[in-house]
Design an enzyme around this catalytic site. Structure first.
Site, PDB file in Angstrom:
ATOM      1  N   THR A  52       0.875  -1.159  -0.021  1.00 23.59           N
ATOM      2  CA  THR A  52      -0.009   0.012  -0.123  1.00 23.59           C
ATOM      3  C   THR A  52       0.771   1.163   0.014  1.00 23.59           C
ATOM      4  O   THR A  52       2.256   1.197  -0.015  1.00 23.59           O
ATOM      5  CB  THR A  52      -1.002   0.002   1.192  1.00 23.59           C
ATOM      6  OG1 THR A  52      -1.943   1.176   0.927  1.00 23.59           O
ATOM      7  CG2 THR A  52      -0.340  -0.245   2.662  1.00 23.59           C
ATOM      8  N   LYS A  68       3.438   1.391  -3.874  1.00 25.46           N
ATOM      9  CA  LYS A  68       3.097   0.490  -4.831  1.00 25.46           C
ATOM     10  C   LYS A  68       3.930   0.896  -6.385  1.00 25.46           C
ATOM     11  O   LYS A  68       4.007  -0.163  -7.015  1.00 25.46           O
ATOM     12  CB  LYS A  68       1.522   0.714  -5.343  1.00 25.46           C
ATOM     13  CG  LYS A  68       0.485   0.669  -4.283  1.00 25.46           C
ATOM     14  CD  LYS A  68      -0.935   0.915  -4.724  1.00 25.46           C
ATOM     15  CE  LYS A  68      -1.965   0.579  -3.631  1.00 25.46           C
ATOM     16  NZ  LYS A  68      -3.383   0.757  -3.834  1.00 25.46           N
ATOM     17  N   ASP A  70      -6.649  -3.604  -7.548  1.00 23.12           N
ATOM     18  CA  ASP A  70      -7.614  -2.613  -6.995  1.00 23.12           C
ATOM     19  C   ASP A  70      -8.638  -2.455  -8.176  1.00 23.12           C
ATOM     20  O   ASP A  70      -9.945  -2.378  -7.776  1.00 23.12           O
ATOM     21  CB  ASP A  70      -6.685  -1.374  -7.095  1.00 23.12           C
ATOM     22  CG  ASP A  70      -5.915  -1.130  -5.687  1.00 23.12           C
ATOM     23  OD1 ASP A  70      -6.138  -1.949  -4.649  1.00 23.12           O
ATOM     24  OD2 ASP A  70      -4.924  -0.746  -5.761  1.00 23.12           O
ATOM     25  N   GLY A 112     -10.665  11.556 -12.140  1.00 23.41           N
ATOM     26  CA  GLY A 112      -9.111  11.281 -11.916  1.00 23.41           C
ATOM     27  C   GLY A 112      -8.419  10.668 -13.263  1.00 23.41           C
ATOM     28  O   GLY A 112      -9.041  10.195 -13.978  1.00 23.41           O
ATOM     29  N   GLY A 157      -4.992   9.429 -12.113  1.00 23.31           N
ATOM     30  CA  GLY A 157      -4.108   9.117 -11.565  1.00 23.31           C
ATOM     31  C   GLY A 157      -3.635   7.365 -11.388  1.00 23.31           C
ATOM     32  O   GLY A 157      -4.383   6.757 -12.225  1.00 23.31           O
TER      33      GLY A 157
HETATM   34  P1  ATR Z   1      -3.796   7.960  -6.876  1.00 20.75           P
HETATM   35  O1  ATR Z   1      -2.800   6.972  -6.932  1.00 20.75           O
HETATM   36  O2  ATR Z   1      -4.592   7.987  -5.544  1.00 20.75           O
HETATM   37  O3  ATR Z   1      -4.766   8.155  -8.046  1.00 20.75           O
HETATM   38  P2  ATR Z   1      -2.321   9.909  -7.895  1.00 20.75           P
HETATM   39  O4  ATR Z   1      -1.584   9.153  -8.824  1.00 20.75           O
HETATM   40  O5  ATR Z   1      -1.445  11.251  -7.096  1.00 20.75           O
HETATM   41  O6  ATR Z   1      -3.038   9.285  -6.747  1.00 20.75           O
HETATM   42  O7  ATR Z   1      -3.405  11.042  -8.492  1.00 20.75           O
HETATM   43  C1  ATR Z   1      -4.514  11.905  -7.913  1.00 20.75           C
HETATM   44  C2  ATR Z   1      -5.453  12.104  -8.808  1.00 20.75           C
HETATM   45  O8  ATR Z   1      -6.562  13.088  -7.951  1.00 20.75           O
HETATM   46  C3  ATR Z   1      -5.209  12.913 -10.092  1.00 20.75           C
HETATM   47  O9  ATR Z   1      -5.963  12.476 -10.957  1.00 20.75           O
HETATM   48  C4  ATR Z   1      -5.319  14.408  -9.639  1.00 20.75           C
HETATM   49  O10 ATR Z   1      -5.821  15.373 -10.795  1.00 20.75           O
HETATM   50  P3  ATR Z   1      -4.713  16.027 -11.543  1.00 20.75           P
HETATM   51  O11 ATR Z   1      -3.916  14.997 -12.153  1.00 20.75           O
HETATM   52  O12 ATR Z   1      -5.336  16.965 -12.400  1.00 20.75           O
HETATM   53  O13 ATR Z   1      -3.516  16.564 -10.575  1.00 20.75           O
HETATM   54  C5  ATR Z   1      -6.532  14.016  -8.904  1.00 20.75           C
HETATM   55  N1  ATR Z   1      -7.039  15.354  -7.671  1.00 20.75           N
HETATM   56  C6  ATR Z   1      -6.249  15.377  -6.352  1.00 20.75           C
HETATM   57  N2  ATR Z   1      -6.644  16.504  -6.034  1.00 20.75           N
HETATM   58  C7  ATR Z   1      -7.934  16.780  -6.720  1.00 20.75           C
HETATM   59  C8  ATR Z   1      -8.871  17.991  -6.761  1.00 20.75           C
HETATM   60  N3  ATR Z   1      -8.819  18.826  -5.430  1.00 20.75           N
HETATM   61  N4  ATR Z   1      -9.687  18.066  -7.640  1.00 20.75           N
HETATM   62  C9  ATR Z   1      -9.830  17.213  -8.663  1.00 20.75           C
HETATM   63  N5  ATR Z   1      -8.774  16.164  -8.650  1.00 20.75           N
HETATM   64  C10 ATR Z   1      -7.870  16.113  -7.862  1.00 20.75           C
END
Ligand code: ATR
Length: 277
Positions: free
Chosen positions: A65, A69, A105, A130, A132
């Site tokens: 986790t 990852k 996941d 998202g 990410g």
């Molecule tokens: P995870 O592994 O949890 O998906 P990550 O790879 O860091 O984490 O991705 C975070 C995602 O949440 C991204 O899509 C990010 O958007 P951006 O790529 O545009 O930055 C999104 N995200 C984080 N905070 C956000 C917010 N307040 N509003 C909208 N999108 C958000």
């Protein structure tokens, strides 16, 4: 001999994985132990060392986790296509001196939606917020469920477009910005896969994307009505769910991969569910 498994993360204090796998093992009568390991964040290569040490001591498998990852994926000798696309692993198996990486996941999420919530995605309009790691892990299982359309909306649109370029050939996948959603009508399922809820934020999603007879799904769990779920409720959506079912289902996938048998999940989900209201 008792087979050894563990979850590794940092901080690992709040993990539910030992409880979940303990219940699975009890139900399926498997002779195994499952512990939680606080993983070393520094120095850079210390995480890989900790994983190798667990395998060398006879460990059979690990869950991985945050924040490890990506490192777990990078150090593996072999991996599934799902893990490859995600660029991340949440489960490892030690076999014949090799480390094999998986990512359950997305599969756990699809199973929770389709089986537990009883909402087959085939032919449905699905919106994922998202782009990410969480979305990368979910794309292949989602497309395999054959939605009519899978739209990924992200603040950074280029990130979504890169995913479409990578897997768009597998199904009806589209990327857009939040501003484009106004013109895209209602969706049967809206999944918040951003990390916004972890900080109590709301992705800038227009309420018009929700359909009252549809479903809103929050990946985070145990946070009750997040701003995203509240927005969906206020838009008249009756079906709102958080990610507790996904948490248990991804664990069940890993358990089945390691042990060759699938535990039942309903009672475990019920036990871990924190009511939304
Ligand atoms: P995870 O592994 O949890 O998906 P990550 O790879 O860091 O984490 O991705 C975070 C995602 O949440 C991204 O899509 C990010 O958007 P951006 O790529 O545009 O930055 C999104 N995200 C984080 N905070 C956000 C917010 N307040 N509003 C909208 N999108 C958000």
């Amino acid at each position: 001999m008792t087979d050894q498994y563990a979850v590794i993360g940092s901080p690992i204090g709040h993990t539910k994985s030992p409880l979940i796998h303990g219940l699975f093992a009890q139900e399926t009568q498997q002779d195994m132990s499952y512990t939680a390991i606080e993983g070393p964040v520094e120095p850079q290569d210390a995480f890989a060392g900790a994983v190798r040490a667990f395998g060398a001591a006879g460990g059979k498998g690990m869950n991985v986790t945050a924040p490890f990852k990506l490192k777990a994926f990078a150090m593996a000798d072999a991996c599934s296509e799902r893990a490859e696309l995600a660029g991340a692993a949440n489960a490892l198996r030690f076999e014949n001196g090799q480390i094999v990486a998986e990512n359950f996941d997305g599969l756990g999420l699809v199973r929770d939606i389709e089986v537990n919530l009883g909402l087959p995605m085939a032919g449905k309009r699905v919106l994922m917020l998202g782009a990410g790691g969480a979305v990368r892990g979910a794309l292949l299982p989602f497309l395999a469920a054959r939605p009519a359309e899978l739209v990924i909306a992200n603040r950074d649109v280029a990130k979504g477009q890169a995913l479409v370029a990578q897997v768009g050939g597998r199904g009806p996948l589209l990327a857009c910005g939040y501003g484009d959603l106004e013109a895209m009508g209602r969706f049967d399922l809206v999944v918040n896969a951003t990390s916004a809820s972890l900080t109590g934020d709301l992705p800038p999603v227009p309420p018009g994307v929700f359909s009252p007879e549809g479903t809103a799904y929050e990946l985070a769990y145990g946070k009750r009505l997040t701003p995203f779920l509240r927005l969906a409720r206020n838009a008249g959506v009756r079906g709102v769910a958080d990610g507790v079912g996904m948490l248990v289902e991804q664990a069940a996938e890993a358990f089945a991969w390691w042990r060759g048998m699938r535990p039942q999940t309903r009672s475990v989900i019920d036990r871990l569910t924190v009511p939304l209201d």
